[in-house]
Design a protein around this motif. Structure first.
Motif, PDB file in Angstrom:
ATOM      1  N   UNK A  29      11.473 -54.690 -17.868  1.00 14.58           N
ATOM      2  CA  UNK A  29      12.899 -54.404 -17.645  1.00 14.58           C
ATOM      3  C   UNK A  29      13.139 -53.132 -16.832  1.00 14.58           C
ATOM      4  N   UNK A  30      12.404 -52.083 -17.133  1.00 14.70           N
ATOM      5  CA  UNK A  30      12.579 -50.839 -16.373  1.00 14.70           C
ATOM      6  C   UNK A  30      12.215 -50.999 -14.913  1.00 14.70           C
ATOM      7  N   UNK A  32      12.296 -53.830 -13.005  1.00 21.10           N
ATOM      8  CA  UNK A  32      13.179 -54.675 -12.193  1.00 21.10           C
ATOM      9  C   UNK A  32      14.573 -54.075 -12.044  1.00 21.10           C
ATOM     10  N   UNK A  33      14.920 -53.108 -12.888  1.00 20.63           N
ATOM     11  CA  UNK A  33      16.239 -52.494 -12.770  1.00 20.63           C
ATOM     12  C   UNK A  33      16.176 -51.119 -12.115  1.00 20.63           C
ATOM     13  N   UNK A  34      14.998 -50.710 -11.686  1.00 19.38           N
ATOM     14  CA  UNK A  34      14.874 -49.444 -10.972  1.00 19.38           C
ATOM     15  C   UNK A  34      14.889 -48.215 -11.861  1.00 19.38           C
ATOM     16  N   UNK A  35      14.780 -48.413 -13.191  1.00 22.23           N
ATOM     17  CA  UNK A  35      14.848 -47.266 -14.099  1.00 22.23           C
ATOM     18  C   UNK A  35      13.505 -46.613 -14.358  1.00 22.23           C
TER      19      UNK A  35
ATOM     20  N   UNK B  78      19.549 -50.489  -8.613  1.00 22.69           N
ATOM     21  CA  UNK B  78      20.297 -50.036  -9.795  1.00 22.69           C
ATOM     22  C   UNK B  78      21.740 -50.550  -9.760  1.00 22.69           C
ATOM     23  N   UNK B  81      22.377 -54.287 -11.542  1.00 21.91           N
ATOM     24  CA  UNK B  81      22.450 -54.548 -12.972  1.00 21.91           C
ATOM     25  C   UNK B  81      21.559 -53.572 -13.712  1.00 21.91           C
ATOM     26  N   UNK B  82      21.561 -53.691 -15.036  1.00 19.90           N
ATOM     27  CA  UNK B  82      20.706 -52.816 -15.826  1.00 19.90           C
ATOM     28  C   UNK B  82      20.042 -53.635 -16.931  1.00 19.90           C
ATOM     29  N   UNK B  83      19.268 -52.974 -17.752  1.00 16.53           N
ATOM     30  CA  UNK B  83      18.475 -53.703 -18.748  1.00 16.53           C
ATOM     31  C   UNK B  83      19.380 -54.469 -19.710  1.00 16.53           C
ATOM     32  N   UNK B  86      21.391 -57.455 -16.875  1.00 20.77           N
ATOM     33  CA  UNK B  86      20.652 -57.572 -15.622  1.00 20.77           C
ATOM     34  C   UNK B  86      21.257 -58.615 -14.688  1.00 20.77           C
TER      35      UNK B  86
END
Lengths: 775, 162
Positions: A29-30, A32-35, B78, B81-83, B86
């Motif tokens: 998850x981190x 693919x979301x750029x976090x 970013x 979407x986010x965790x 998404x």
């Protein structure tokens, strides 16, 4: 473990809840979301930026270096040259706990006088901004006196060749394996086939260039946040900068690709030295060109195979000569050569074997670890040789292999009997069958098919006495924590530990958090190299989780009023076997255990088998804990006018022992296939007198989305491996058979072999023209 | 003295301002502004790790000077979407195992988004072409192709562009 024919490749119902499923990895998850923060994404107040000044000749003497103009530039805080480091050297450590004397690899950190490869660092510049550091680099003046260099390992072996290290000869390592009676074996042969195969340099080409950030904290500890496969270089770094081992801390981060290229140190020592001198945070990120010229490559090998064979396809003798280009410094060359030696006959029964290999110093870029590590170069040769021999005796390629395959319980080159199943034959048959009907094409295209089988070790050399640690604990709310120093280089090494702990403790993966790759706070787990992370650290995590489970089960037995062996864990609950209604939530169990003072965590160590080194005369003994077996089959189309090769189908069949995460296993296979395809066809590092002519992705051509077929993975599970739950490993094996399968397919298509990789269009056309001239 | 000027960028719908010299690339500027999700892989436009959407089109931010991006709508991974919530592409990339080391993924997802905005029902060749400027060294692209197809289907089912 039974390996009867009937259950080969089938999956007995073992009832795992987590293991073997294609779960979404904890790190996904981190990412693919750029976090996700990689090592290069961190910054600190007052941070300085570093630029390296590199030599622009491969063999030279540094006559003069003058940094006064650079030092005078506003914003330049520190410049170091070799003269500032009179006593400092760095070694290629063997990270771990072996107590073995390390290789004689100490080398200068910055050039003092002698330059041995193109790009060797002359000076480090730390400045207030990257722009200033780059400007200052332009102002460093230096004069180099060219010295005779040697750029071909065979030339380097000749008397009178320039000596790269300055003394002795250019042989940096030599190994022999002697088994049986080779002369008698050749005497018993009907036919002897000798061929020579060449494999090239290869660039790791991880997408994340080398990067790190160092600072000195309030305890005088040098902290280095770095993209690395090996946090345990902290010892070598400490010795190189002259501080105790406990004054260097390596904090990893999720690594943007490693493939062995971040196994040796990269930026760490430069950063540590500059942090010491400036007392400020320092950051160094390689440009792509820095990365191309600044880290070791895959060893080019010249491998000559001389095979004695009977008309009915039985190999009677094998003599192998190997020469590896070690480049300008030793690094891991002796080990790469040793891996090549052990793997050199492949997954075949060779009673009469003579291997002689040398790693030779040149003024080329130094070579070191790269996924496959000598074993894949051996495979490139032995599997092409199997096709060549089959052709000479007029036997079907697979039938010839079948008559010589090692079977479970038989010994490999070193006389060692792998403890696990050997399913090579099943893998070859399954992969070959999956190719299906041949693709139809018209001139100038020709279709060819090839297959390659392999053996590849997993786990480090057993004489290194490898160990790995992991800690598993349960929090008061029933969630689980895993702590282990293992680095995650993109294969899901950390997530796999979570899955293992989740399986043993009966929780779901989303209830597990994994802390990893910090040499100060996570138990040391060794390297993420050698296809060892799952095997070693997975076993450690399993041991730790099982110890915790045993204590919790005792508590649960009391709570539920049954014997401890009547208790099982699953879906975040604990329950009575055969009476799942009698259960309690993990959170309630943990609270009850805590109230009774039951210890809810465990630090476990896993020890690989410890052995003596191989016999120096015969090479006999145990080299590795175990081996992986499998095969790759491909179909290619060759344009006989342009020499262009297109891979149409690529099927891999590997016995991985036991999948922990099926999607991750497939991912390794698919990515290994890509890396091997590039090695076979397009990736070429062109050097002229040690100078790299292809230091960018527009010149060094990796397979793109246009070049890769959809890879088909056939995953066999013998459950016979020495890893957790019977797992073996797949990181390196996935790559090993790819290039020879493609080479065999190209030869099948055009009727002649290209004996040198990569099989670029030029080489393919030349081979066709050569064949036509001879007809 | 290097000439600098104040540049205001619109990143993921928010206004971001910084002082940058003329030679500063959009990649460097975004990272200086804290957008570390934009990755640096080559600084030559060879690898695509730094791809962002500029006015809806995927561009290599390393080949774009920040002064030229003023006033244009920039979207990074970013911004999709986010965790917790998404984008279908992010969900598909995660669930199909398309992210290994993950370093190419911010650019890869952006390139895929640009494709699906133009072509909601791409064939395999369309996907290959759209991603051909984005290098990946870990995956062999197989699961990336699967993820883009899965996301495309999910988006079509939703009946709209996100």
């Amino acid at each position: 473990m039974s390996t009867t024919r009937d259950d080969r490749g089938s999956a007995p119902n073992v009832g795992y809840r987590q293991i073997g499923r294609p779960l979404t990895r904890t790190d996904a998850p981190g990412k693919v979301t750029g976090r996700t923060l990689y090592a290069g994404d961190y910054s600190m107040p007052g941070m300085l930026h570093v630029k390296i000044v590199r030599a622009d000749l491969a063999s030279a003497r540094l006559v003069r270096i003058d940094v006064s103009r650079a030092r005078a530039l506003a914003g330049v805080e520190c410049i170091l040259t070799g003269a500032d480091l009179p006593d400092r050297t760095a070694a290629t450590d063997i990270p771990g706990q072996t107590g073995r004397k390390r290789l004689n690899t100490d080398q200068q950190i910055l050039v003092k006088e002698r330059i041995r490869y193109f790009g060797e660092p002359l000076a480090l510049i730390a400045a207030q901004s990257r722009d200033i550091a780059e400007q200052a680099a332009e102002l460093v003046e230096f004069d180099l006196e060219p010295l005779p260099g040697v750029y071909d390992p065979e030339e380097a072996l000749k008397p009178g060749a320039p000596l790269v290290s300055g003394s002795g000869d250019n042989v940096v390592a030599e190994y022999r394996i002697r088994k049986g009676d080779v002369d008698a074996g050749f005497g018993a042969a009907d036919v002897v086939v000798e061929r020579t195969y060449r494999t090239p340099f290869q660039e790791h080409a991880f997408l994340e260039p080398e990067v790190g950030l160092a600072w000195i904290d309030e305890n005088e500890v040098v902290n280095i946040r770095v993209s690395t496969q090996v946090i345990e270089h902290f010892r070598t770094i400490a010795e190189a900068i002259g501080v105790p081992h406990n004054k260097v801390r390596i904090l990893g981060a999720l690594v943007g690709g490693g493939f062995g290229g971040k196994e040796d140190m990269t930026v760490e020592i430069y950063l540590a030295l500059l942090a010491q001198r400036t007392r400020r945070p320092v950051r160094l990120e390689y440009s792509r060109e820095d990365s191309f010229v600044g880290h070791g490559k895959r060893h080019p090998f010249k491998l000559t195979y001389r095979t004695g064979v009977t008309r009915d396809g039985r190999i009677t003798a094998l003599r192998i000569s190997a020469i590896a280009d070690s480049g300008a410094y030793v690094f891991l060359s002796p080990y790469v050569l040793l891996y090549c030696a052990v793997a050199s006959p492949g997954p075949y029964r060779i009673d009469n074997l003579d291997f002689h290999g040398r790693a030779v110093a040149t003024n080329n870029m130094y070579t070191s670890a790269f996924r496959g590590f000598g074993g894949m170069q051996a495979c490139a040769a032995y599997e092409q040789q199997m096709d060549e021999v089959a052709k000479v005796i007029g036997m079907d390629r697979i039938e010839f292999r079948r008559r010589n395959f090692l079977r479970t319980g038989e010994s490999i080159s070193t006389g060692f009997v792998p403890p696990s199943a050997i399913w090579t034959e099943e893998c070859v048959d399954r992969a070959w069958a999956a190719l299906g009907e041949p693709t139809r094409v018209a001139y100038p295209l020709k279709i060819g098919r090839g297959v390659a089988a392999y053996l590849q070790s997993y786990g480090r050399l057993t004489f290194l006495h490898d160990t790995s640690e992991a800690w598993v604990g349960v929090e008061m709310d029933g969630t689980v924590v895993v702590r282990s120093g293992v680095t995650d280089i993109g294969a899901g090494q950390a997530s796999a530990l979570g899955q293992i702990a989740a399986e043993v403790l009966g929780v779901t993966l989303d209830n597990v958090v994994i802390y990893n790759s910090d040499s100060a706070v996570t138990p040391l787990a060794g390297t993420t190299t050698a296809t060892r992370a799952l095997y070693m650290t997975g076993n450690a995590a399993k041991l730790a989780a099982e110890a915790v489970r045993k204590r919790l089960a005792a508590g649960a037995a009391q709570e539920l009023g049954v014997a401890a062996d009547q208790v099982d864990f699953g879906d975040n609950r604990v329950f009575v076997v055969h009476e799942p209604a009698r259960s309690m939530a993990m959170i309630d169990l943990v609270r009850a255990c805590a109230a009774r003072g039951i210890h809810r965590s465990e630090l476990a160590i896993f020890r690989a088998p410890f052995s003596d080194p191989l016999d120096p005369q015969t090479g006999q003994g145990q080299a590795h804990p175990d081996y992986v077996f499998g095969a790759q089959a491909v179909e290619v189309a060759v344009d006989v006018e342009t020499g262009e090769v297109t891979v149409l189908r690529s099927v891999a069949a590997h016995d991985v022992g036991q999948c922990v995460n099926r999607a991750a296993v497939e991912g390794q296979i698919e990515g290994g296939t890509q890396n091997g395809q590039g090695f076979a066809l397009s990736e070429e590092m062109l050097y002229h007198e040690g100078r790299l002519l292809t230091p960018s992705f527009s010149e060094y051509l990796m397979p793109t989305s246009m070049d890769m077929p959809k890879v088909q993975s056939i995953i066999l599970e013998s459950r016979s491996g020495v890893g957790p739950f019977g797992a073996k490993g797949i990181g390196e094996p996935a790559l090993t058979p790819v290039a020879p399968a493609i080479a065999n397919a190209v030869a099948d298509a055009i009727g002649v072999r290209v004996f040198e990789l990569p099989m670029t269009p030029e080489r393919v056309v030349r081979a066709i023209q050569e064949m036509e001239r001879q007809i | 003295m290097v000439q600098e000027k104040q540049v205001t960028l619109s990143v993921n719908g928010r206004s971001r301002t910084g002082r940058f010299p003329a030679h500063r690339t959009l990649l460097e500027a975004l990272r200086e502004l804290g957008h570390t999700e934009v990755k640096c892989g080559c600084e030559k436009g060879d690898c695509g790790a730094c791809a962002v959407l500029v006015d809806g089109k995927a561009v290599d931010s390393c080949l774009t000077l920040v002064w030229t991006a003023e006033g244009r709508a920039i979207t990074t991974v970013v911004g999709l979407g986010n965790a917790q919530s998404p984008h279908p592409l992010q969900k598909a990339f995660a669930e199909s195992g398309a992210a290994q080391c993950g370093y190419c993924i911010p650019g890869m997802v952006i390139a895929a988004k640009s494709l699906l905005d133009r072509n909601p029902d791409p064939g395999e060749e369309d996907v290959r072409i759209a991603l051909s400027g984005n290098l990946c060294r870990c995956t062999g692209y197989t699961k990336i192709f699967e993820a883009v197809s899965t996301a495309a289907a999910a988006l079509r089912e939703e009946g709209g562009v996100r």
